[in-house]
Design a protein around this motif. Structure first.
Motif, short mmCIF file in Angstrom:
data_model
loop_
_atom_site.label_atom_id
_atom_site.label_comp_id
_atom_site.label_asym_id
_atom_site.label_seq_id
_atom_site.Cartn_x
_atom_site.Cartn_y
_atom_site.Cartn_z
N ALA A 143 1.02 -1.07 0.43
CA ALA A 143 0.20 0.16 0.36
C ALA A 143 0.59 0.95 0.03
O ALA A 143 2.33 1.25 0.47
CB ALA A 143 -1.01 0.12 1.07
N VAL A 144 0.19 2.58 -0.10
CA VAL A 144 1.08 3.75 -0.18
C VAL A 144 0.25 4.58 1.06
O VAL A 144 -1.17 4.63 0.92
CB VAL A 144 0.61 4.14 -1.22
CG1 VAL A 144 1.45 5.58 -1.53
CG2 VAL A 144 1.86 3.24 -2.72
N ASN A 158 4.94 22.72 0.25
CA ASN A 158 4.60 21.90 -0.29
C ASN A 158 5.53 21.05 0.31
O ASN A 158 5.59 19.97 -0.91
CB ASN A 158 4.59 22.08 -1.86
CG ASN A 158 3.83 21.20 -2.15
OD1 ASN A 158 2.83 20.81 -1.29
ND2 ASN A 158 3.66 20.92 -3.22
N ALA A 159 5.48 19.90 1.24
CA ALA A 159 6.85 19.40 1.65
C ALA A 159 5.60 18.05 1.91
O ALA A 159 4.65 18.18 2.90
CB ALA A 159 7.21 20.00 3.08
N ASN A 160 6.17 16.90 0.98
CA ASN A 160 5.15 15.63 1.50
C ASN A 160 6.12 14.93 2.23
O ASN A 160 7.18 14.91 1.17
CB ASN A 160 4.52 15.77 -0.11
CG ASN A 160 3.34 16.91 -0.63
OD1 ASN A 160 2.85 16.68 -0.11
ND2 ASN A 160 3.85 16.69 -1.08
N VAL A 161 5.13 13.93 2.47
CA VAL A 161 6.35 12.38 2.89
C VAL A 161 5.52 11.49 2.77
O VAL A 161 3.66 10.85 2.75
CB VAL A 161 6.09 12.46 4.43
CG1 VAL A 161 6.77 11.29 4.53
CG2 VAL A 161 7.16 13.55 4.87
N THR A 162 5.82 10.57 1.78
CA THR A 162 5.43 9.04 0.88
C THR A 162 5.80 7.89 1.91
O THR A 162 6.95 7.80 0.93
CB THR A 162 5.80 8.65 -0.52
OG1 THR A 162 5.01 9.84 -1.36
CG2 THR A 162 4.77 8.13 -0.74
N GLY A 163 5.48 7.63 2.32
CA GLY A 163 5.73 5.68 3.02
C GLY A 163 5.30 4.57 1.93
O GLY A 163 3.62 4.55 1.68
N THR A 164 5.94 3.47 1.18
CA THR A 164 5.11 2.90 0.23
C THR A 164 5.29 1.51 0.81
O THR A 164 6.69 1.13 1.12
CB THR A 164 5.81 2.57 -1.48
OG1 THR A 164 4.91 4.54 -1.60
CG2 THR A 164 5.41 1.99 -1.81
N ALA A 165 5.18 0.70 1.17
CA ALA A 165 4.84 -0.89 1.55
C ALA A 165 5.33 -1.73 0.40
O ALA A 165 4.21 -1.98 -0.42
CB ALA A 165 3.55 -1.12 2.48
#
Length: 275
Positions: A143-144, A158-165
């Motif tokens: 998942a994301v 516009n700071a974003n953090v993406t965690g990908t399993a």
């Protein structure tokens, strides 16, 4: 007397030839069920296509029909591949925010992770319109999770953090296939999945530019075996090509330490070829 004996011998020879040719003609072609079609009508006597070469085998003539039963057809092998979209259901998002300690739940959203699958299978007919189909498939799951910094004053960054399993499994399904009409079928059955790789990728960006990217191996924190129920539908063409769509519903929680409950869910579509 000689003429009568000769006639009798020819009659006996014709009986043996007809008995030997009947098992071969019973095979016929197969339909979309995987079962033999009706044998074609015999050709007129004297046609060149009806003549058979003499057989020098010492085996009984009826043994040629033992390899395939007209009621069940033969075993078919094949391969399949396609695209899937995976998700993690349960309290995975809540557990992530709890571990983070500062981000409220609304700052993180969960999205589907696209991937692919590919593998092989065998179709074992058990009767007209019914078959068992075991297989082995490599599949990407996971998942994301996407989040933003919980500081309104810094929204301009516009700071974003993406965690990908990024999870990968070897799936071993055992499916029951029921043909509703010629070619169209439904399938369902259990599936065991064995973890091959478990990684978490963290990607942070500022003003649209990547600022941080790192992969972490989390396979030692995940269960090595998952169990799921699989179901779907498909269409099998007589030339061996097939289309299918299905869904995997995982039952086992992924966390090996029982800290949170998260379950695999996968929707997939693909192509197959059976021979």
């Amino acid at each position: 007397m000689k003429i009568s004996r000769l006639s009798g011998g020819l009659a006996v020879a014709c009986l043996f030839v007809s008995a030997a040719s009947s098992p071969a003609s019973a095979q016929g072609t197969r339909d979309a069920y995987g079962n033999p079609k009706a044998a074609p009508s015999p050709r007129p006597m004297g046609s060149a296509t009806t003549r058979r070469a003499p057989s020098y085998s010492n085996q009984p003539a009826q043994s040629s029909s033992s390899t395939s039963s007209p009621a069940t057809g033969g075993v078919h092998f094949g391969f399949r591949a396609g695209l899937n979209v995976a998700d993690l259901r349960g309290d995975a998002v809540q557990s992530f925010t709890t571990l983070a300690g500062y981000a409220p739940d609304k700052a993180i959203s969960k999205q589907l992770r696209p991937g692919f699958y590919a593998g092989v299978f065998a179709t074992l007919p058990l009767g007209p319109g019914f078959a068992i189909e075991p297989g082995i498939t490599y599949a990407e799951k996971g998942a994301v999770l996407k989040g933003t910094l919980p500081f309104p004053a810094l929204d301009f960054l516009n700071a974003n953090v993406t965690g990908t399993a990024r999870l990968a499994y070897i799936d071993v399904p055992v499916l029951a296939k029921v043909f509703i009409t010629p070619g169209f079928y439904l399938y369902a059955g259990p599936q065991a999945s064995f973890l091959v790789s478990g990684k978490a990728r963290v990607d942070a960006s500022v003003l649209g530019f990547s600022a941080y990217k790192q992969d972490f191996d989390v396979s030692n924190q995940l269960r090595k075996v998952d169990f799921a129920a699989v179901g779907g539908l498909g269409y099998q063409f007589e030339n061996g090509l097939g289309l299918s769509a299905g869904y995997d519903y995982g039952f086992a929680s992924l966390d090996a330490n029982n800290r949170f409950q998260a379950y695999n869910r996968v929707a997939k579509v693909g192509l197959s070829y059976s021979f």
